[in-house]
Design a protein around this motif. Sequence first.
Motif, short mmCIF file in Angstrom:
data_model
loop_
_atom_site.label_atom_id
_atom_site.label_comp_id
_atom_site.label_asym_id
_atom_site.label_seq_id
_atom_site.Cartn_x
_atom_site.Cartn_y
_atom_site.Cartn_z
N ARG A 1 0.79 -1.12 -0.30
CA ARG A 1 -0.04 -0.01 0.15
C ARG A 1 0.99 1.22 0.04
N LEU A 2 1.96 1.08 0.52
CA LEU A 2 2.93 2.29 0.54
C LEU A 2 3.89 2.38 -0.84
N GLY A 3 3.42 1.49 -1.87
CA GLY A 3 3.99 1.57 -2.91
C GLY A 3 5.42 0.97 -3.26
N LEU A 4 5.90 -0.04 -2.20
CA LEU A 4 7.21 -0.65 -2.31
C LEU A 4 7.30 -1.87 -2.96
N HIS A 5 6.81 -1.98 -3.98
CA HIS A 5 6.61 -3.29 -4.77
C HIS A 5 7.93 -3.74 -5.19
N ARG A 6 8.77 -3.08 -5.99
CA ARG A 6 10.00 -3.44 -6.48
C ARG A 6 10.92 -3.95 -5.06
N GLU A 7 10.77 -2.98 -4.11
CA GLU A 7 11.63 -3.19 -2.59
C GLU A 7 11.53 -4.40 -2.04
N ILE A 8 10.34 -5.04 -2.18
CA ILE A 8 9.94 -6.32 -1.44
C ILE A 8 10.04 -7.49 -2.38
N LEU A 9 10.41 -7.55 -3.62
CA LEU A 9 10.48 -8.46 -4.33
C LEU A 9 11.24 -9.61 -3.99
N SER A 10 12.30 -9.23 -3.63
CA SER A 10 13.35 -10.49 -3.58
C SER A 10 13.08 -10.98 -2.08
N GLU A 11 12.48 -10.37 -1.16
CA GLU A 11 11.86 -10.68 0.06
C GLU A 11 10.95 -11.92 -0.16
N LEU A 12 9.87 -11.35 -0.94
CA LEU A 12 8.72 -12.26 -1.33
C LEU A 12 9.15 -13.51 -2.42
N ALA A 13 10.33 -13.52 -3.06
CA ALA A 13 10.66 -14.57 -3.61
C ALA A 13 11.23 -15.64 -2.65
N VAL A 14 12.01 -15.26 -1.50
CA VAL A 14 12.59 -16.03 -0.61
C VAL A 14 11.25 -16.72 0.31
N GLN A 15 10.62 -15.82 0.53
CA GLN A 15 9.26 -16.19 1.36
C GLN A 15 8.49 -17.32 1.00
N THR A 16 8.00 -17.13 -0.69
CA THR A 16 7.29 -18.12 -1.18
C THR A 16 7.97 -19.50 -1.39
N LEU A 17 9.27 -19.29 -1.54
CA LEU A 17 10.02 -20.63 -1.62
C LEU A 17 10.11 -21.29 -0.18
N ARG A 18 10.09 -20.63 0.73
CA ARG A 18 10.04 -21.18 2.13
C ARG A 18 8.81 -21.64 2.64
N ASN A 19 7.54 -20.88 2.27
CA ASN A 19 6.21 -21.22 2.41
C ASN A 19 5.46 -21.52 1.10
N ARG A 20 5.68 -22.62 0.67
CA ARG A 20 5.27 -23.01 -0.72
C ARG A 20 3.42 -23.11 -0.91
N PHE A 21 2.91 -23.26 0.28
CA PHE A 21 1.46 -23.22 0.28
C PHE A 21 0.77 -22.19 0.95
N GLN A 22 1.55 -21.30 1.16
CA GLN A 22 0.79 -20.00 1.96
C GLN A 22 0.41 -19.03 0.61
N GLU A 23 -0.78 -18.97 0.65
CA GLU A 23 -1.44 -18.36 -0.45
C GLU A 23 -1.61 -16.73 -0.46
N ASN A 24 -1.42 -16.15 0.75
CA ASN A 24 -1.33 -14.84 1.05
C ASN A 24 -0.08 -14.47 0.43
N LEU A 25 1.04 -15.11 0.88
CA LEU A 25 2.43 -14.40 0.38
C LEU A 25 2.46 -14.54 -1.14
N HIS A 26 1.89 -15.72 -1.61
CA HIS A 26 1.80 -15.84 -3.13
C HIS A 26 1.11 -14.78 -3.92
N ALA A 27 0.10 -14.66 -3.32
CA ALA A 27 -0.97 -13.35 -3.79
C ALA A 27 -0.24 -12.05 -3.94
N GLN A 28 0.22 -11.85 -2.63
CA GLN A 28 1.27 -10.45 -2.50
C GLN A 28 2.29 -10.57 -3.45
#
Length: 267
Positions: free
Chosen positions: A163-190
């Motif tokens: 919501r703060l517009g930090l889309h690019r800034e959190i891409l690498s974090e989300l890439a790691v988190q979705t690999l660690r949490n392979r079935f967590q739908e909220n993280l994948h949607a984000q």
Amino acid sequence: MEITPTAQKLCTVLALLLLNRVRVVPVSALIYELWKDGPPKSARAALQIYVFHLRKMLTQSTGLTLAEVSENILQTVRNGYRFVVEPGQFDLKVYNRLRRDGCTAMGAGDYRLAAQHFRQALDLWRGPAVADVEPGTRIRAEVAALEQSRMTMLDYRIELDLRLGLHREILSELAVQTLRNRFQENLHAQYMIALYRSGYRIRALEAFHRLRHNMLTEFGLEPSSRLKELHQAVLTLDPALDGAEVVPLPRRPTADLPEIPALASSF
């Protein structure tokens, strides 16, 4: 002070005492955690020995006498034991304070401050809760509550960043988190939304198909209808994605993040 027992039962006793910081843990609860339904006849005496060893370790780390440790830190109280230390010596005490401050800021609409508090709280995690402890029933329940609190806070913090517009800034974090949490739908949607808003539409579609493949392979299940709708929106370049939310934020001053007993991950 720092204390790191290596014996498994010592670790278990310490973990349960810390999970119930400043609350008395009955001898019966400690015995059950150590031996379940089959305690030896010497269980009570063995527990006293474990407590004695913990106290000796505390004397070495604090410089206090054994009597001072027994009186002020690892106390014997009403047929049980209580672990008492200064709140600042517990990572989870700080975690709970940051959690409350973040929830208050989020409820007041100060998303930047809320995200800052949540980020600081999540940075306190350096690995699994009560690592190197073989958990019994009570410890397992406390750890499950703690892990759920962490995941809920992570959901909120990433949603705030989006919501703060930090889309690019959190891409690498989300890439790691979705690999660690392979079935967590909220993280994948984000992750899909962050990729889409950063101009990576194909990668957003790939993230969905990777989740779908994993779910089908492991459980024979499809992603939720919400994820399928998000996938369709990415396919059709739906303008609603520019303002879409994944995790609804609470509208009241504090969020529904439960208070967690103050477990020390480090002293």
